[in-house]
Design a protein around this motif. Sequence first.
Motif, short mmCIF file in Angstrom:
data_model
loop_
_atom_site.label_atom_id
_atom_site.label_comp_id
_atom_site.label_asym_id
_atom_site.label_seq_id
_atom_site.Cartn_x
_atom_site.Cartn_y
_atom_site.Cartn_z
N UNK A 188 0.85 -1.19 0.00
CA UNK A 188 0.00 0.00 0.00
C UNK A 188 0.89 1.24 0.00
N UNK A 189 0.36 2.31 -0.53
CA UNK A 189 1.03 3.61 -0.47
C UNK A 189 0.08 4.60 0.21
N UNK A 190 0.64 5.39 1.10
CA UNK A 190 -0.16 6.39 1.80
C UNK A 190 0.50 7.76 1.63
N UNK A 191 -0.24 8.69 1.07
CA UNK A 191 0.24 10.06 0.97
C UNK A 191 -0.17 10.81 2.23
N UNK A 192 0.56 11.84 2.51
CA UNK A 192 0.35 12.60 3.74
C UNK A 192 -1.09 13.07 3.86
N UNK A 226 8.11 -11.62 -4.88
CA UNK A 226 7.79 -12.29 -3.62
C UNK A 226 8.51 -13.63 -3.62
N UNK A 227 9.41 -13.79 -2.67
CA UNK A 227 10.10 -15.05 -2.50
C UNK A 227 9.54 -15.72 -1.26
N UNK A 228 8.64 -16.67 -1.50
CA UNK A 228 7.94 -17.31 -0.39
C UNK A 228 8.91 -18.08 0.52
N UNK A 229 9.90 -18.70 -0.08
CA UNK A 229 10.84 -19.51 0.73
C UNK A 229 11.64 -18.63 1.67
N UNK A 230 12.07 -17.49 1.17
CA UNK A 230 12.85 -16.58 2.01
C UNK A 230 11.96 -15.67 2.85
N UNK A 231 10.65 -15.71 2.61
CA UNK A 231 9.68 -14.86 3.33
C UNK A 231 10.05 -13.40 3.15
N UNK A 232 10.33 -13.06 1.92
CA UNK A 232 10.72 -11.69 1.59
C UNK A 232 9.97 -11.19 0.36
N UNK A 233 9.76 -9.91 0.33
CA UNK A 233 9.21 -9.27 -0.85
C UNK A 233 9.96 -7.97 -1.08
N UNK A 234 10.06 -7.58 -2.33
CA UNK A 234 10.70 -6.31 -2.67
C UNK A 234 9.81 -5.54 -3.62
N UNK A 235 9.74 -4.24 -3.40
CA UNK A 235 8.97 -3.33 -4.26
C UNK A 235 9.96 -2.50 -5.04
N UNK A 236 9.81 -2.49 -6.37
CA UNK A 236 10.73 -1.78 -7.25
C UNK A 236 10.01 -0.59 -7.87
N UNK A 237 10.59 0.58 -7.66
CA UNK A 237 10.04 1.80 -8.25
C UNK A 237 11.03 2.27 -9.31
N UNK A 238 10.59 2.24 -10.56
CA UNK A 238 11.45 2.54 -11.69
C UNK A 238 11.14 3.93 -12.23
N UNK A 239 12.20 4.67 -12.55
CA UNK A 239 12.04 6.01 -13.13
C UNK A 239 11.02 6.80 -12.32
N UNK A 240 11.33 7.00 -11.06
CA UNK A 240 10.35 7.57 -10.12
C UNK A 240 9.82 8.93 -10.58
N UNK A 241 8.57 9.15 -10.22
CA UNK A 241 7.89 10.41 -10.51
C UNK A 241 7.56 11.10 -9.20
N UNK A 242 7.30 12.39 -9.28
CA UNK A 242 6.94 13.14 -8.07
C UNK A 242 5.75 12.51 -7.36
N UNK A 243 4.84 11.96 -8.15
CA UNK A 243 3.62 11.38 -7.58
C UNK A 243 3.89 10.11 -6.77
N UNK A 244 5.09 9.58 -6.87
CA UNK A 244 5.41 8.38 -6.10
C UNK A 244 5.72 8.68 -4.63
N UNK A 245 5.87 9.93 -4.31
CA UNK A 245 6.18 10.30 -2.92
C UNK A 245 5.07 9.83 -1.99
N UNK A 246 5.47 9.35 -0.84
CA UNK A 246 4.52 8.86 0.14
C UNK A 246 5.18 7.80 1.00
N UNK A 247 4.41 7.20 1.86
CA UNK A 247 4.92 6.12 2.70
C UNK A 247 4.38 4.80 2.18
#
Lengths: 113, 110
Positions: free
Chosen positions: B34-38, B64-85
């Motif tokens: 999820x992404x939350x803007x201020x 999502x690597x189920x075995x390692x119980x890890x996930x990664x989110x990749x943001x490519x060529x970020x835009x101003x609108x990507x700002x948030x938590x």
Amino acid sequence: SAVISQKPSRDICQRGTSLTIQCQVDSQVTMMFWYRQQPGQSLTLIATANQGSEATYESGFVIDKFPISRPNLTFSTLTVSNMSPEDSSIYLCSGGLVGTEAFFGQGTRLTVV
Amino acid sequence: QQPVQSPQAVILREGEDAVINCSSSKALYSVHWYRQKHGEAPVFLMILLKGGEQKGHEKISASFNEKKQQSSLYLTASQLSYSGTYFCGRIGGSQGNLIFGKGTKLSVKP
């Protein structure tokens, strides 16, 4: 998708009083939850609102302090009772279908003075 | 136990890439992002259900690597609108309640 209307959006309350927050979903959802979020922090689950039965509370939250109702599949209320300044926070309701995305209300910013 | 996110905060220039990681000591059967803007409510980005699954949302993708119980989110060529938590979450019980990580605050500057 679902739209959740939450009200009030904000309130300033006197300590010792109670506030009831309402959430209305525009479609039937199987799950409804209530969260608390301090500014700049993560969402902490208060309870799961179960339709027609008592809510399921997380550790640290009790029914006497946070009574919850869910009379049908589209509506729920959370009451913050006997408020103190420590209850000042943002309260969010959430709903969705099991296994799918969750939708959030816009939140209620509560200040207790 | 809540998932662990890293980093806690990221500052980017427009066009730069970023990776946000999420791991769990509890078994992960799915990961929710999820992404939350201020001042706004969290907004759903994606759910990853299967081990090794990858998904995309605009120029945001995740693995999502189920075995390692890890996930990664990749943001490519970020835009101003990507700002948030950005929050990752795992299902906490049979009723489908979400347990969220502490969040990663992303700031994209011009």
